[in-house]
Scaffold this motif. Structure first.
Motif, PDB file in Angstrom:
ATOM      1  N   LYS A   9       0.873  -1.177   0.000  1.00 28.15           N
ATOM      2  CA  LYS A   9       0.000   0.000   0.000  1.00 28.15           C
ATOM      3  C   LYS A   9       0.906   1.221   0.000  1.00 28.15           C
ATOM      4  O   LYS A   9       2.061   1.138   0.449  1.00 28.15           O
ATOM      5  N   TYR A  10       0.397   2.353  -0.452  1.00 31.04           N
ATOM      6  CA  TYR A  10       1.226   3.541  -0.622  1.00 31.04           C
ATOM      7  C   TYR A  10       0.542   4.788  -0.083  1.00 31.04           C
ATOM      8  O   TYR A  10      -0.680   4.889  -0.095  1.00 31.04           O
ATOM      9  N   ALA A  11       1.370   5.741   0.350  1.00 28.41           N
ATOM     10  CA  ALA A  11       0.875   7.063   0.726  1.00 28.41           C
ATOM     11  C   ALA A  11       1.194   8.001  -0.426  1.00 28.41           C
ATOM     12  O   ALA A  11       2.186   7.809  -1.150  1.00 28.41           O
ATOM     13  N   ALA A  12       0.399   9.040  -0.595  1.00 26.71           N
ATOM     14  CA  ALA A  12       0.651  10.014  -1.660  1.00 26.71           C
ATOM     15  C   ALA A  12       2.000  10.704  -1.462  1.00 26.71           C
ATOM     16  O   ALA A  12       2.586  11.219  -2.408  1.00 26.71           O
ATOM     17  N   SER A  13       2.515  10.677  -0.220  1.00 28.84           N
ATOM     18  CA  SER A  13       3.813  11.288   0.082  1.00 28.84           C
ATOM     19  C   SER A  13       4.981  10.333  -0.196  1.00 28.84           C
ATOM     20  O   SER A  13       6.107  10.593   0.199  1.00 28.84           O
ATOM     21  N   HIS A  14       4.699   9.208  -0.893  1.00 24.69           N
ATOM     22  CA  HIS A  14       5.715   8.282  -1.439  1.00 24.69           C
ATOM     23  C   HIS A  14       6.296   7.280  -0.447  1.00 24.69           C
ATOM     24  O   HIS A  14       7.353   6.723  -0.696  1.00 24.69           O
ATOM     25  N   GLU A  15       5.596   7.018   0.653  1.00 21.80           N
ATOM     26  CA  GLU A  15       5.999   5.934   1.530  1.00 21.80           C
ATOM     27  C   GLU A  15       5.193   4.686   1.147  1.00 21.80           C
ATOM     28  O   GLU A  15       4.072   4.792   0.664  1.00 21.80           O
ATOM     29  N   ASP A  22       0.607  -9.757  11.130  1.00 18.81           N
ATOM     30  CA  ASP A  22       0.719 -10.115  12.546  1.00 18.81           C
ATOM     31  C   ASP A  22       0.483  -8.908  13.454  1.00 18.81           C
ATOM     32  O   ASP A  22       0.918  -8.878  14.592  1.00 18.81           O
ATOM     33  N   GLY A  23      -0.197  -7.906  12.915  1.00 22.54           N
ATOM     34  CA  GLY A  23      -0.441  -6.685  13.684  1.00 22.54           C
ATOM     35  C   GLY A  23       0.661  -5.657  13.519  1.00 22.54           C
ATOM     36  O   GLY A  23       0.612  -4.598  14.123  1.00 22.54           O
ATOM     37  N   THR A  24       1.668  -5.984  12.690  1.00 25.06           N
ATOM     38  CA  THR A  24       2.733  -5.029  12.405  1.00 25.06           C
ATOM     39  C   THR A  24       2.755  -4.734  10.909  1.00 25.06           C
ATOM     40  O   THR A  24       2.208  -5.485  10.098  1.00 25.06           O
ATOM     41  N   ALA A  25       3.412  -3.650  10.571  1.00 26.81           N
ATOM     42  CA  ALA A  25       3.587  -3.274   9.171  1.00 26.81           C
ATOM     43  C   ALA A  25       5.004  -2.738   8.994  1.00 26.81           C
ATOM     44  O   ALA A  25       5.566  -2.123   9.901  1.00 26.81           O
ATOM     45  N   THR A  26       5.574  -3.003   7.827  1.00 25.78           N
ATOM     46  CA  THR A  26       6.895  -2.505   7.478  1.00 25.78           C
ATOM     47  C   THR A  26       6.704  -1.269   6.618  1.00 25.78           C
ATOM     48  O   THR A  26       5.824  -1.233   5.753  1.00 25.78           O
ATOM     49  N   VAL A  27       7.552  -0.245   6.855  1.00 23.07           N
ATOM     50  CA  VAL A  27       7.431   1.039   6.151  1.00 23.07           C
ATOM     51  C   VAL A  27       8.765   1.397   5.503  1.00 23.07           C
ATOM     52  O   VAL A  27       9.831   1.180   6.080  1.00 23.07           O
ATOM     53  N   GLY A  28       8.687   1.952   4.309  1.00 19.66           N
ATOM     54  CA  GLY A  28       9.864   2.448   3.609  1.00 19.66           C
ATOM     55  C   GLY A  28       9.451   3.519   2.625  1.00 19.66           C
ATOM     56  O   GLY A  28       8.300   3.968   2.636  1.00 19.66           O
ATOM     57  N   ILE A  29      10.390   3.939   1.772  1.00 23.29           N
ATOM     58  CA  ILE A  29      10.040   4.914   0.736  1.00 23.29           C
ATOM     59  C   ILE A  29      10.020   4.207  -0.616  1.00 23.29           C
ATOM     60  O   ILE A  29      10.735   3.224  -0.839  1.00 23.29           O
ATOM     61  N   SER A  30       9.206   4.720  -1.503  1.00 27.77           N
ATOM     62  CA  SER A  30       9.002   4.077  -2.792  1.00 27.77           C
ATOM     63  C   SER A  30      10.210   4.228  -3.713  1.00 27.77           C
ATOM     64  O   SER A  30      11.086   5.076  -3.503  1.00 27.77           O
ATOM     65  N   ASP A  31      10.220   3.406  -4.731  1.00 27.32           N
ATOM     66  CA  ASP A  31      11.250   3.484  -5.760  1.00 27.32           C
ATOM     67  C   ASP A  31      11.240   4.877  -6.393  1.00 27.32           C
ATOM     68  O   ASP A  31      12.287   5.478  -6.629  1.00 27.32           O
ATOM     69  N   HIS A  32      10.055   5.403  -6.621  1.00 24.06           N
ATOM     70  CA  HIS A  32       9.928   6.750  -7.196  1.00 24.06           C
ATOM     71  C   HIS A  32      10.575   7.795  -6.284  1.00 24.06           C
ATOM     72  O   HIS A  32      11.312   8.668  -6.749  1.00 24.06           O
ATOM     73  N   SER A  53       2.078   8.868  14.913  1.00 27.11           N
ATOM     74  CA  SER A  53       0.728   9.053  14.380  1.00 27.11           C
ATOM     75  C   SER A  53       0.802   9.157  12.867  1.00 27.11           C
ATOM     76  O   SER A  53       1.790   9.650  12.308  1.00 27.11           O
ATOM     77  N   LYS A  54      -0.250   8.709  12.227  1.00 27.61           N
ATOM     78  CA  LYS A  54      -0.336   8.802  10.778  1.00 27.61           C
ATOM     79  C   LYS A  54      -0.092  10.253  10.354  1.00 27.61           C
ATOM     80  O   LYS A  54      -0.665  11.178  10.934  1.00 27.61           O
ATOM     81  N   GLY A  55       0.795  10.443   9.390  1.00 26.56           N
ATOM     82  CA  GLY A  55       1.101  11.773   8.874  1.00 26.56           C
ATOM     83  C   GLY A  55       2.218  12.480   9.614  1.00 26.56           C
ATOM     84  O   GLY A  55       2.664  13.547   9.187  1.00 26.56           O
ATOM     85  N   GLU A  56       2.700  11.886  10.708  1.00 28.48           N
ATOM     86  CA  GLU A  56       3.767  12.500  11.511  1.00 28.48           C
ATOM     87  C   GLU A  56       5.135  12.177  10.909  1.00 28.48           C
ATOM     88  O   GLU A  56       5.386  11.059  10.463  1.00 28.48           O
ATOM     89  N   GLU A  57       6.029  13.157  10.957  1.00 22.65           N
ATOM     90  CA  GLU A  57       7.401  12.932  10.523  1.00 22.65           C
ATOM     91  C   GLU A  57       8.041  11.920  11.471  1.00 22.65           C
ATOM     92  O   GLU A  57       7.964  12.060  12.685  1.00 22.65           O
ATOM     93  N   PHE A  58       8.650  10.861  10.920  1.00 25.70           N
ATOM     94  CA  PHE A  58       9.265   9.866  11.806  1.00 25.70           C
ATOM     95  C   PHE A  58      10.669   9.458  11.372  1.00 25.70           C
ATOM     96  O   PHE A  58      11.350   8.716  12.074  1.00 25.70           O
ATOM     97  N   SER A  59      11.114   9.937  10.226  1.00 25.76           N
ATOM     98  CA  SER A  59      12.444   9.596   9.737  1.00 25.76           C
ATOM     99  C   SER A  59      12.900  10.721   8.812  1.00 25.76           C
ATOM    100  O   SER A  59      12.121  11.601   8.432  1.00 25.76           O
ATOM    101  N   LEU A  60      14.187  10.669   8.467  1.00 27.49           N
ATOM    102  CA  LEU A  60      14.769  11.644   7.550  1.00 27.49           C
ATOM    103  C   LEU A  60      15.713  10.888   6.640  1.00 27.49           C
ATOM    104  O   LEU A  60      16.492  10.053   7.099  1.00 27.49           O
ATOM    105  N   TYR A  71       7.238  10.694   6.314  1.00 27.25           N
ATOM    106  CA  TYR A  71       6.037  10.761   7.139  1.00 27.25           C
ATOM    107  C   TYR A  71       5.429   9.376   7.287  1.00 27.25           C
ATOM    108  O   TYR A  71       5.367   8.614   6.326  1.00 27.25           O
ATOM    109  N   SER A  72       5.001   9.061   8.478  1.00 28.77           N
ATOM    110  CA  SER A  72       4.419   7.752   8.723  1.00 28.77           C
ATOM    111  C   SER A  72       3.039   7.660   8.074  1.00 28.77           C
ATOM    112  O   SER A  72       2.170   8.487   8.349  1.00 28.77           O
ATOM    113  N   PRO A  73       2.831   6.646   7.255  1.00 29.76           N
ATOM    114  CA  PRO A  73       1.513   6.465   6.644  1.00 29.76           C
ATOM    115  C   PRO A  73       0.525   5.750   7.565  1.00 29.76           C
ATOM    116  O   PRO A  73      -0.637   5.593   7.217  1.00 29.76           O
ATOM    117  N   ILE A  74       1.004   5.341   8.761  1.00 30.32           N
ATOM    118  CA  ILE A  74       0.180   4.600   9.720  1.00 30.32           C
ATOM    119  C   ILE A  74       0.523   5.048  11.137  1.00 30.32           C
ATOM    120  O   ILE A  74       1.556   5.652  11.364  1.00 30.32           O
TER     121      ILE A  74
END
Length: 130
Positions: A9-15, A22-32, A53-60, A71-74
Motif C-alpha cells: 500500500k502507498y501514501a501520496a507522500s511516497h511511503e 501479525d499486527g505489524t507493518a513494514t514502512v519504507g520509501i518508494s522506488d519513485h 501518528s499517521k502523517g507524523e514525521e518519523f524519519s529523515l 512521514y508515517s503512513p500509519i
C-alpha cells in the motif's frame, strides 16, 4: 516508470507499507521517491518504542541533492528499525522494497491500511506529478 509492487500500500507522500499480517507493518520509501532523491547518504531512523501518528514525521533521508522528511503512513509503535541503513544508507536506492525498509510498526489502528493507495492508485498519482 518506477517499480511499484502490487502487494504493498502507498501514501501520496511516497511511503510504502507492507502489512505483515501479525499486527505489524513494514514502512519504507518508494522506488519513485528514491529516484527523486538521488544517491542516499544518510538515513535517520526513528527511536524504538516511539509512538507515531499517521502523517507524523518519523524519519529523515538525506541524499547528495536534498534532505527529505519521511512521514508515517500509519499510526503505532516503532518495534524495529533497519539498523543496516546506518552503515549502508545506499540500500534505500538499491533495494527500496526489500533491504531498504526503514521501520516496522505495531499498528494501533489497522483500519488505516484501508486509507492507503493501491499500487494502481499510487502509479496514477505519480503519473499526475510527472
Amino acid at each position: 516508470m518506477s517499480n511499484v509492487p502490487t502487494n504493498l500500500k502507498y501514501a501520496a507522500s511516497h511511503e510504502w507499507v507492507l502489512d505483515n499480517g501479525d499486527g505489524t507493518a513494514t514502512v519504507g520509501i518508494s522506488d519513485h521517491a528514491q529516484e527523486l532523491l538521488g544517491d542516499v547518504v544518510f538515513v535517520e531512523l526513528p527511536e524504538l518504542g516511539r509512538e507515531i501518528s499517521k502523517g507524523e514525521e518519523f524519519s529523515l533521508v538525506e541524499s547528495v541533492k536534498a534532505a527529505s522528511d519521511i512521514y508515517s503512513p500509519i499510526s503505532g509503535e516503532v518495534v524495529e528499525v533497519n539498523d543496516a541503513l546506518t552503515d549502508t544508507p545506499e540500500t534505500v536506492n538499491e533495494s527500496p522494497y526489500e533491504g531498504g525498509w526503514i521501520a516496522r510498526v505495531r499498528l494501533s489502528d489497522a483500519a488505516e491500511l484501508a486509507d492507503l493507495l493501491s499500487a494502481v492508485e499510487y502509479q496514477a498519482t505519480v503519473a499526475e506529478d510527472a
